[in-house]
Motif scaffolding. Sequence first.
Motif, PDB file in Angstrom:
ATOM      1  N   SER A  19      43.117  45.254  31.561  1.00 46.84           N
ATOM      2  CA  SER A  19      43.705  46.254  32.438  1.00 46.84           C
ATOM      3  C   SER A  19      45.054  45.866  33.009  1.00 46.84           C
ATOM      4  N   SER A  20      45.644  46.776  33.428  1.00 44.90           N
ATOM      5  CA  SER A  20      46.967  46.644  34.175  1.00 44.90           C
ATOM      6  C   SER A  20      46.908  45.757  35.345  1.00 44.90           C
ATOM      7  N   ASP A  21      45.725  45.694  36.262  1.00 41.70           N
ATOM      8  CA  ASP A  21      45.689  44.792  37.169  1.00 41.70           C
ATOM      9  C   ASP A  21      45.431  43.291  36.641  1.00 41.70           C
ATOM     10  N   VAL A  22      44.580  43.128  35.731  1.00 46.26           N
ATOM     11  CA  VAL A  22      44.639  41.741  35.210  1.00 46.26           C
ATOM     12  C   VAL A  22      46.018  41.118  34.363  1.00 46.26           C
ATOM     13  N   CYS A  23      46.707  42.188  33.930  1.00 50.91           N
ATOM     14  CA  CYS A  23      48.107  41.941  33.375  1.00 50.91           C
ATOM     15  C   CYS A  23      48.968  41.640  34.388  1.00 50.91           C
ATOM     16  N   ARG A  24      48.940  42.277  35.622  1.00 57.95           N
ATOM     17  CA  ARG A  24      49.802  41.832  36.763  1.00 57.95           C
ATOM     18  C   ARG A  24      49.500  40.465  37.336  1.00 57.95           C
ATOM     19  N   VAL A  25      48.260  40.279  37.341  1.00 63.65           N
ATOM     20  CA  VAL A  25      47.721  38.896  37.978  1.00 63.65           C
ATOM     21  C   VAL A  25      48.278  37.611  37.027  1.00 63.65           C
ATOM     22  N   CYS A  26      47.995  38.158  35.615  1.00 62.87           N
ATOM     23  CA  CYS A  26      48.291  37.049  34.856  1.00 62.87           C
ATOM     24  C   CYS A  26      50.124  36.814  34.764  1.00 62.87           C
ATOM     25  N   VAL A  27      50.679  37.953  34.706  1.00 62.73           N
ATOM     26  CA  VAL A  27      52.182  37.796  34.604  1.00 62.73           C
ATOM     27  C   VAL A  27      52.428  36.963  35.905  1.00 62.73           C
ATOM     28  N   SER A  28      52.244  37.464  37.167  1.00 56.37           N
ATOM     29  CA  SER A  28      52.571  36.663  38.431  1.00 56.37           C
ATOM     30  C   SER A  28      52.015  35.295  38.505  1.00 56.37           C
ATOM     31  N   ASN A  29      51.091  34.958  37.799  1.00 53.74           N
ATOM     32  CA  ASN A  29      50.771  33.537  37.701  1.00 53.74           C
ATOM     33  C   ASN A  29      51.814  32.858  36.748  1.00 53.74           C
ATOM     34  N   ALA A  30      52.220  33.449  35.654  1.00 50.56           N
ATOM     35  CA  ALA A  30      52.810  32.929  34.612  1.00 50.56           C
ATOM     36  C   ALA A  30      54.299  32.697  35.235  1.00 50.56           C
ATOM     37  N   THR A  31      54.911  33.561  35.980  1.00 50.26           N
ATOM     38  CA  THR A  31      56.327  33.292  36.688  1.00 50.26           C
ATOM     39  C   THR A  31      56.287  32.442  37.656  1.00 50.26           C
ATOM     40  N   GLN A  32      54.984  32.368  38.547  1.00 51.69           N
ATOM     41  CA  GLN A  32      55.037  31.160  39.629  1.00 51.69           C
ATOM     42  C   GLN A  32      54.897  29.836  38.749  1.00 51.69           C
ATOM     43  N   THR A  33      54.070  29.647  37.857  1.00 51.79           N
ATOM     44  CA  THR A  33      54.120  28.383  37.068  1.00 51.79           C
ATOM     45  C   THR A  33      55.369  27.841  36.547  1.00 51.79           C
TER      46      THR A  33
END
Length: 658
Positions: free
Chosen positions: A83-97
């Motif tokens: 879903s778009s929400d899971v995508c948003r959480v994943c991309v947020s984690n990726a950029t932070q990492t």
Amino acid sequence: MNSLYKPIYLITIFELISYIACQSPTYNYHFCLGPGNDTATASYKSDLTLLLDYMSSNASDKCFYNDSLNGIYSLFLCRGDVSSDVCRVCVSNATQTLTQTCPSDKRAIIWYDQCLFRYSNINFLGQLRLYPRLFMWNALNNTSPEEGDIGTRGLLYSLVSQAPYKENMFQTNEMVVGNGPGRRYGLVQCSRDLDVGGCSTCLRELLNQTEDCCIGRKGWRILTPSCCIRYEMYSFYEQTSNLPGSAPKNEGGVAKGGKSTRKNTIIIASSLAGFLATVLVAGFSYYSSLVRKRRQKVEGTSQEILIRSSQGSKAAQLTEESIHLHLSDEDHSGDLHHFNLATIQAATNNFSRGNKLGEGGFGPVYKGEMPIGKEIAVKRLSINSKQGLEEFKNEVKLIFKLQHKNLVRLLGYCLEEDEKLLVYEYMANTSLDAFLFDSEKCKVLDWEKRSNIITGTARGLQYLHEDSRLKIIHRDLKANNVLLDDDMNPKISDFGTARTFGGNQMEANTERVVGTFGYMAPEYALEGLFSTKSDVYSFGVLMLEILSGKKSRGFYQQDCGQSLLTYAWLLWSEGKGQELIDPNIAGNCPIHEVLRWIHIALLCVQDDPALRPTMSSAILMLGSKSVNLPQPSTSPYSAARFLHMINLHPLNLPTSEI
């Protein structure tokens, strides 16, 4: 706010909290690909931060997006079923990492189960990229032979054939195994910046690789920057992507009855919900990251990861030419980079003659300059070199684990096409032999510098023999393997022939003698026996060269049949040791101290390994004038005889690097 709408608003928020809490992304792996950006300007870092923030914000309504800013290119791709929400959480984690782990790299990539994120200072958009390549599988459990692989291959082939023509280049499917309830699940996906042809090529390449790495295993995946393929014995993908509790979209504008108050209330509620959701996403991302790191530290992982950063004809055998890592393996937590071949070619002006620093037994070394201005030294293993893949992997793994100020630092490596390259920190003054045996440059080496080079090299050897986690025998210590930095401090280099000892092991035997005659201990050159005392012998030879300014290899006086070693021993035993001292330092050095150091060198080159001191003892002798020195044994007869044979019959030699 009208009380009629409060329950609806609260239910939506709590459902969102619950949903996000259950959907924290599963981290797989990441690469900080370099080149190092240690001297990046503030504007570059600011642009990268701005771009990453902008990319993350676009994940709220997109599952694929790419953009660029001032020469920085980035892309994220979420799995086609999330879903778009899971995508948003994943991309947020990726950029932070990536911000935290790759702060000084111009290229990076990270994989989660739910998304991929990458950025680079090179425009990769629309370009097929298969490296770096990541293999993951369950390291313990394999499928039973009776299940067979025909069905698996059929499932994967159908996925690879269909996905390139899908709008989102994503395809999943499942199959039934035999007559039982067992099922198998597959997934393939391409980055949507590729065209149909690029996607098809990428997936078929991975499909071909499955024959070597994966068929017959219970659960595996292959991840690359441009496409991925995954196979499991359980359902790991979603059939729908609707957020629980979401209402149908209103396509028609304001409802009948003119309920403007209702519309305003919904707008306010939506805005507040969006704000809270953003806060919750950040909170859960941070929390899930901590939980994941803690779990990995305590429990490790049962998944094995195989990293392929190489390509080309000589990199086809996965188990032979790849570097195995486990997520919990602390030995590989440093900053070892895989350098792209094109980057190294550009840095060295395509290995031009003008960039060549020298030639070693295994190939030439070139100076390079990265785009950010950082200088590097690139060791290019010759195709005809006797240092094969084993020595290459040996050198990478050994140096990566070694940390000492008197050992050269390995920055990275490249295994691409037919090239095997090692990238080191650049030593401005190249190697010791370039100064010591040059009639003009040798004048720079006064007594203070020579004594510093001797003691620094001794400390580096002591670390290898006694203080590192592994007992390491260098086996090829010589003047051109001692590099000099800007301040003429020595750093031992070239670990291609090094060997490790475990436990209480004291010596080993080899049928393949490698090293350099003239520095080689007689028991090693003649019988293949080596130990820490072999390195001590080489160190003694090196000491005599530094103190005399003469080469051991090739030193042969036909009128008296002597090598440098026997010549030094003869002068010292007759009380004429002062005649051995290099005339360039003889007038400005403490003669008694130099004579003492000649004495120590002769102790190191004794024929009997048991009589040679350890490196700890040698350092103690060098640093203290009060320590009584034993008398060296008789003239180093074995070494003299062996060196005499080399000079008279240079072709009648055992297999070695000469």
